[in-house]
Design a protein around this motif. Structure first.
Motif, PDB file in Angstrom:
ATOM      1  N   ASN A   1      -7.988 -14.097 -16.258  1.00 57.81           N
ATOM      2  CA  ASN A   1      -7.429 -14.566 -17.521  1.00 57.81           C
ATOM      3  C   ASN A   1      -6.271 -15.526 -17.273  1.00 57.81           C
ATOM      4  N   PHE A   2      -6.275 -16.625 -18.004  1.00 58.93           N
ATOM      5  CA  PHE A   2      -5.130 -17.525 -18.049  1.00 58.93           C
ATOM      6  C   PHE A   2      -5.033 -18.071 -19.466  1.00 58.93           C
ATOM      7  N   ASN A   3      -4.013 -17.613 -20.193  1.00 56.59           N
ATOM      8  CA  ASN A   3      -3.717 -18.089 -21.551  1.00 56.59           C
ATOM      9  C   ASN A   3      -4.889 -17.928 -22.525  1.00 56.59           C
ATOM     10  N   ASP A   7      -4.480 -11.304 -14.692  1.00 51.31           N
ATOM     11  CA  ASP A   7      -3.745 -12.372 -15.351  1.00 51.31           C
ATOM     12  C   ASP A   7      -3.175 -13.315 -14.305  1.00 51.31           C
ATOM     13  N   ASP A   8      -3.420 -14.612 -14.501  1.00 47.34           N
ATOM     14  CA  ASP A   8      -3.039 -15.635 -13.533  1.00 47.34           C
ATOM     15  C   ASP A   8      -1.824 -16.424 -14.027  1.00 47.34           C
ATOM     16  N   CYS A   9      -0.736 -15.685 -14.304  1.00 48.46           N
ATOM     17  CA  CYS A   9       0.544 -16.294 -14.723  1.00 48.46           C
ATOM     18  C   CYS A   9       0.455 -16.943 -16.100  1.00 48.46           C
ATOM     19  N   SER A  10      -0.156 -16.276 -17.043  1.00 48.17           N
ATOM     20  CA  SER A  10      -0.267 -16.804 -18.404  1.00 48.17           C
ATOM     21  C   SER A  10       1.108 -17.020 -19.014  1.00 48.17           C
ATOM     22  N   THR A  11       1.182 -18.025 -19.881  1.00 48.74           N
ATOM     23  CA  THR A  11       2.433 -18.324 -20.579  1.00 48.74           C
ATOM     24  C   THR A  11       2.347 -17.983 -22.063  1.00 48.74           C
ATOM     25  N   SER A  31      -0.761 -13.176 -23.412  1.00 50.62           N
ATOM     26  CA  SER A  31      -1.831 -12.475 -22.685  1.00 50.62           C
ATOM     27  C   SER A  31      -1.379 -11.146 -22.102  1.00 50.62           C
ATOM     28  N   ARG A  49      -1.582  -8.536 -12.197  1.00 51.74           N
ATOM     29  CA  ARG A  49      -0.887  -9.790 -12.495  1.00 51.74           C
ATOM     30  C   ARG A  49      -0.605 -10.551 -11.210  1.00 51.74           C
ATOM     31  N   ASN A  53       0.163 -18.708  -9.812  1.00 55.60           N
ATOM     32  CA  ASN A  53      -1.103 -19.144 -10.388  1.00 55.60           C
ATOM     33  C   ASN A  53      -2.027 -19.634  -9.284  1.00 55.60           C
ATOM     34  N   GLY A  99      -8.517 -15.082  -9.196  1.00 58.78           N
ATOM     35  CA  GLY A  99      -8.659 -13.883 -10.018  1.00 58.78           C
ATOM     36  C   GLY A  99      -9.891 -13.082  -9.649  1.00 58.78           C
TER      37      GLY A  99
END
Length: 174
Positions: free
Chosen positions: A65-67, A93-97, A100, A119, A123, A129
């Motif tokens: 997942n990313f954003n 989670d790949d460093c979502s901003t 998420s 987490r 990224n 992921g």
């Protein structure tokens, strides 16, 4: 060894191994494994060759997942509603901003025995992921989903039905 559920296209006997690219934090159950698993791709078996089998297969679902905070719940709930329940759903989670993390944490709270959140600290993209998910997956079978994917309720059951013995022919009566 685990089998990867897929929708076809490659020949039998192919295998690959992936190593996690970076450190992770974990929310939910389980421990991080440093083992480097190998996964075999599975070819479908004709329906006429299937026999009933009492072994209930275990399936890990990996969702990088990313954003995708707005669509992630729909994807996770589609796997929670499967006729063959997944053993685990691993959200990476790949460093979502966006929101998420909060959304994924609420999904862990909804099904803490099945859903877990990992987490990335840096990224690394969707392949990172997938590799992280593979490094911690415990199922005999593994499938991957994009955070915005939705599957039909029978997806896992039908996919496992095409697997070689001892799983060929396994089914769950309604």
């Amino acid at each position: 060894m685990a089998a990867v559920l897929r929708s076809g296209g490659r020949g039998p006997g192919l295998s690959f191994a992936l190593t996690p690219p970076c450190a992770t934090d974990m929310v939910g159950h389980g421990e991080r494994s440093n083992a480097q698993p190998s996964f075999n791709l599975v070819e479908p078996v004709p329906e006429s060759t299937l026999q009933p089998n009492l072994h209930r297969p275990t399936v890990s679902v990996i969702i990088p997942n990313f954003n995708h905070a707005t669509v992630l719940p729909r994807a996770v709930r589609a796997y929670l509603a499967q006729t063959l329940k997944p053993t685990e759903i691993i959200i990476i989670d790949d460093c979502s901003t966006d929101d998420s993390i909060a959304i994924a944490t609420s999904l862990v709270d909804e099904a803490p025995d099945i859903v877990r959140l990992l987490r990335h600290e840096i990224n690394g993209g969707p392949n990172a992921g997938v590799a992280t998910g593979l490094s911690v997956a415990t199922g005999e079978f593994v499938t991957f989903a994009a955070a915005d994917d939705v599957v039909e309720p029978e997806f896992l059951q039908v996919s496992v039905r095409g697997a070689p013995a001892p799983y060929a022919g396994w089914f769950e009566l309604p």
